[in-house]
Structure formats: structure tokens, C-alpha cells
Write an enzyme that holds these catalytic residues in place. Structure first.
Site, PDB file in Angstrom:
ATOM      1  CG  ASP A  85      -1.928   1.046   1.310  1.00 39.95           C
ATOM      2  OD1 ASP A  85      -2.399   1.459   0.227  1.00 39.95           O
ATOM      3  OD2 ASP A  85      -2.303   1.464   2.425  1.00 39.95           O
ATOM      4  CG  HIS A  86      -0.362   4.892   0.338  1.00 43.88           C
ATOM      5  ND1 HIS A  86      -0.805   5.905  -0.474  1.00 43.88           N
ATOM      6  CD2 HIS A  86      -1.445   4.487   1.046  1.00 43.88           C
ATOM      7  CE1 HIS A  86      -2.086   6.120  -0.253  1.00 43.88           C
ATOM      8  NE2 HIS A  86      -2.510   5.263   0.649  1.00 43.88           N
ATOM      9  CG  HIS A 181      -4.810   8.287   4.018  1.00 45.52           C
ATOM     10  ND1 HIS A 181      -4.037   8.848   3.039  1.00 45.52           N
ATOM     11  CD2 HIS A 181      -5.210   7.082   3.543  1.00 45.52           C
ATOM     12  CE1 HIS A 181      -3.945   8.006   2.009  1.00 45.52           C
ATOM     13  NE2 HIS A 181      -4.652   6.927   2.292  1.00 45.52           N
ATOM     14  CB  ALA A 211     -12.925   3.555   3.299  1.00 38.92           C
TER      15      ALA A 211
HETATM   16  P1  13P Z   1      -7.960   5.294   6.444  1.00 38.18           P
HETATM   17  O1  13P Z   1      -8.274   3.995   7.061  1.00 38.18           O
HETATM   18  O2  13P Z   1      -6.997   6.122   7.219  1.00 38.18           O
HETATM   19  O3  13P Z   1      -9.198   6.079   6.104  1.00 38.18           O
HETATM   20  O4  13P Z   1      -7.233   5.027   5.028  1.00 38.18           O
HETATM   21  C1  13P Z   1      -7.075   3.780   4.470  1.00 38.18           C
HETATM   22  C2  13P Z   1      -6.177   3.857   3.285  1.00 38.18           C
HETATM   23  O5  13P Z   1      -6.436   4.539   2.336  1.00 38.18           O
HETATM   24  C3  13P Z   1      -4.954   3.035   3.306  1.00 38.18           C
HETATM   25  O6  13P Z   1      -4.235   3.166   2.135  1.00 38.18           O
HETATM   26 ZN    ZN Z   2      -4.448   5.110   1.249  1.00 37.10          ZN
END
Ligand code: 13P
Ligand code: ZN
Length: 285
Positions: A85-86, A181, A211
Site C-alpha cells: 500500500d502506498h 486518511h 474509507a
Molecule cells: P484510512 O483507514 O486512514 O481512512 O485510510 C485507508 C487507506 O487509504 C490506506 O491506504
Molecule cells: Zn491510502
């Protein structure tokens, strides 16, 4: 879907796109969270994506997460993907792929359009050569995730999205429609019409980041309008940590790590199930 327990996000997300539902992607930080995610998904008969950020990988390394996620998948009767992720650099993508991750994201969303295309193309070339799908991001998710913080214009332009997908050959696209986020101070107002416009013109699965804190109705509406992957991280961290705190506060004699870890694992599992319910992915396996 043919049964094979450890799969790429390409198989998972293309099926979701064809059948108009979304698959949840949950961020894990340790063994218990991986188990909570896979066990919750198994109870819901849902495909699921486990993901780790760069800081999580710094904490425990890709090889550990691959071993844990792969083992959890092997023991379950569902399909599971492990996703970076990211992804913050080409080097980290290489590390994740080498360790056995079945999916990667390269996040060039903070860069100018052309530079974002360039780094994404480089990652796609490497990843596709070993059949690993790539998620990239255009527009921005607000707030802070790991060491990346975004501000300014966060919205994805639909025409740019078409051009971006065409030039990069990515497998899924994270879009900016007003989510952020972390925890929201006030409920966000999402640009849902923009999501529908992007869906009309972009032909790869769309990803919703940030989300945590969105209402059930908003999540369902995003799925209805074409989101195929929904990311939850903060809510899992919060649930896990609050559960540990609650358990330890309830009895100061507790010294068995398993007692509070098991309790936290169960709380996260229930959270995972509730999010899967909203995504439309339950009962797909
Ligand atoms: P949040 O749970 O902080 O809203 O974000 C999730 C997310 O996008 C992880 O890449
Ligand atoms: Zn994210």
C-alpha cells in the site's frame, strides 16, 4: 472464481469490476491483524486484500508479512492477495515483489502529472514482467498516511485519468474524490458525480482510499457508482489498540499476551466482517 488461495489483485478486482461490487483491502500491522482479516473474510465467504504500508514494512519487513499472509491464506477457504500500500519508491516495490507480494501500489500522486506517469511506467514494466498487477494514484487522498501528507487540489480530473491509464497500463486506479486518511473532524463531502464520470471513461478497477469514518450509506453509494476496492487502515488500528487498552484496564493482573491479543483480534475480525458486508463482496466464494 477458480479456487486458488493466494492470488493477485488482478483476479480479485477484475471479477469485482465485472460484477459491480467492491473488495475490501485492510491494512495489517501484525500476526493477529492478518488473522483477523483472513478469518473475518472467510466467515463472510469473501475475497480479501491484506495490505501493508512502507512504515509497517520498516517495522517488520516484507518477508514476515508474506509468510504470515500466505500461511493464513493457505489455511482458509477463500482467496487472498497481499498488496504493497502506498509504495513510496521503485526500490520498495522491488523488495515487496521479491518477498512474494502478489500486488503493488506505486504512489506518485504527490508528483507532477508527467513525473507520476514516469515512475508508474517504470514500476509497471518491472511488475508486469513477473505478472504482478499495479495500482497507482491520480489526484490525492487528503490527510496523512505514513510519511506522506497531502494538501491542495485533491480531485482527480476524469480526462487526466483516461490519459494516465492509457500511458501507464496500470491495473487499478486510486482516485481523489474528497476522502482523506485518518479520522475526519467533520464528515467529508464527497464528489460522487466525479466518481461516476471517472467510472464512465476509465476501464480499470477504481480504488477508494481513506474509507475510515465514511458512513455506511456513503460507502454503499461509492460501490454502486463503481468503486471496486475500498481501503481501511485507521479503523483497524483504532479497534485493535482500544481493545488491548480496554482488556488491560479491566484487570491489572493480566500478563499473558495471548489474553489481550486474542480479544483485540476478535474485535478486528468483527469490524472486518461489518465492512465486507457493505462492500458487496460477501458470498462471492
Ligand atoms: P484510512 O483507514 O486512514 O481512512 O485510510 C485507508 C487507506 O487509504 C490506506 O491506504
Ligand atoms: Zn491510502
Amino acid at each position: 472464481m477458480p479456487y486458488a488461495y493466494y492470488v493477485t489483485t488482478k483476479e480479485i478486482l477484475e471479477n469485482a469490476r465485472e460484477n459491480n461490487y467492491a473488495v475490501c483491502a485492510f491494512n495489517a500491522e501484525n500476526l493477529e491483524m492478518v488473522q483477523a482479516i483472513v478469518w473475518g473474510a472467510e466467515e463472510m465467504r469473501a475475497p480479501v486484500i491484506i495490505q501493508t504500508t512502507p512504515s509497517t514494512i520498516k517495522y517488520a519487513d516484507c518477508e514476515y508479512f508474506y509468510a504470515i499472509a500466505h500461511t493464513a491464506a493457505e489455511k482458509a477457504q477463500i482467496i487472498v492477495a497481499l498488496h504493497l500500500d502506498h509504495g513510496s519508491s521503485f526500490a520498495l516495490v522491488c523488495k515487496a515483489v521479491r518477498a512474494g507480494y502478489s500486488s503493488v501500489m506505486i504512489d506518485g500522486s504527490q508528483k507532477p502529472f508527467e513525473e507520476n506517469i514516469k515512475i508508474t511506467q517504470k514500476v509497471v514494466e518491472l511488475a508486469h514482467s513477473v505478472n504482478i498487477p499495479v495500482e497507482a494514484e491520480l489526484g490525492k487522498v487528503g490527510g496523512k498516511e505514513d510519511d506522506m501528507e497531502s494538501d491542495g487540489d485533491v480531485y482527480t480530473n476524469p480526462e487526466d485519468a483516461v490519459e494516465f491509464v492509457k500511458q501507464t497500463d496500470i491495473n487499478s486506479l486510486a482516485i481523489g474524490i474528497g476522502t482523506a486518511h485518518g479520522l475526519y473532524k467533520v464528515p467529508p463531502k464527497l464528489d460522487l458525480d466525479r466518481l461516476s464520470q471517472i467510472k464512465k471513461v476509465v476501464d480499470v478497477p477504481l480504488v477508494l482510499h481513506g474509507a475510515t469514518g465514511l458512513s455506511d450509506e456513503v460507502i454503499k453509494e461509492c460501490v454502486k457508482r463503481g468503486i471496486n476496492k475500498i481501503n481501511f487502515a485507521t479503523e483497524l488500528r483504532l479497534t485493535y489498540t482500544n481493545a488491548v487498552r480496554e482488556k488491560l484496564n479491566s484487570d491489572e493482573k493480566i500478563i499473558d499476551v495471548k489474553v489481550y491479543s486474542d480479544y483485540a483480534r476478535n474485535c478486528v475480525k468483527e469490524l472486518v466482517k461489518s465492512k465486507i458486508m457493505l462492500s458487496g463482496s460477501s458470498g462471492r466464494i
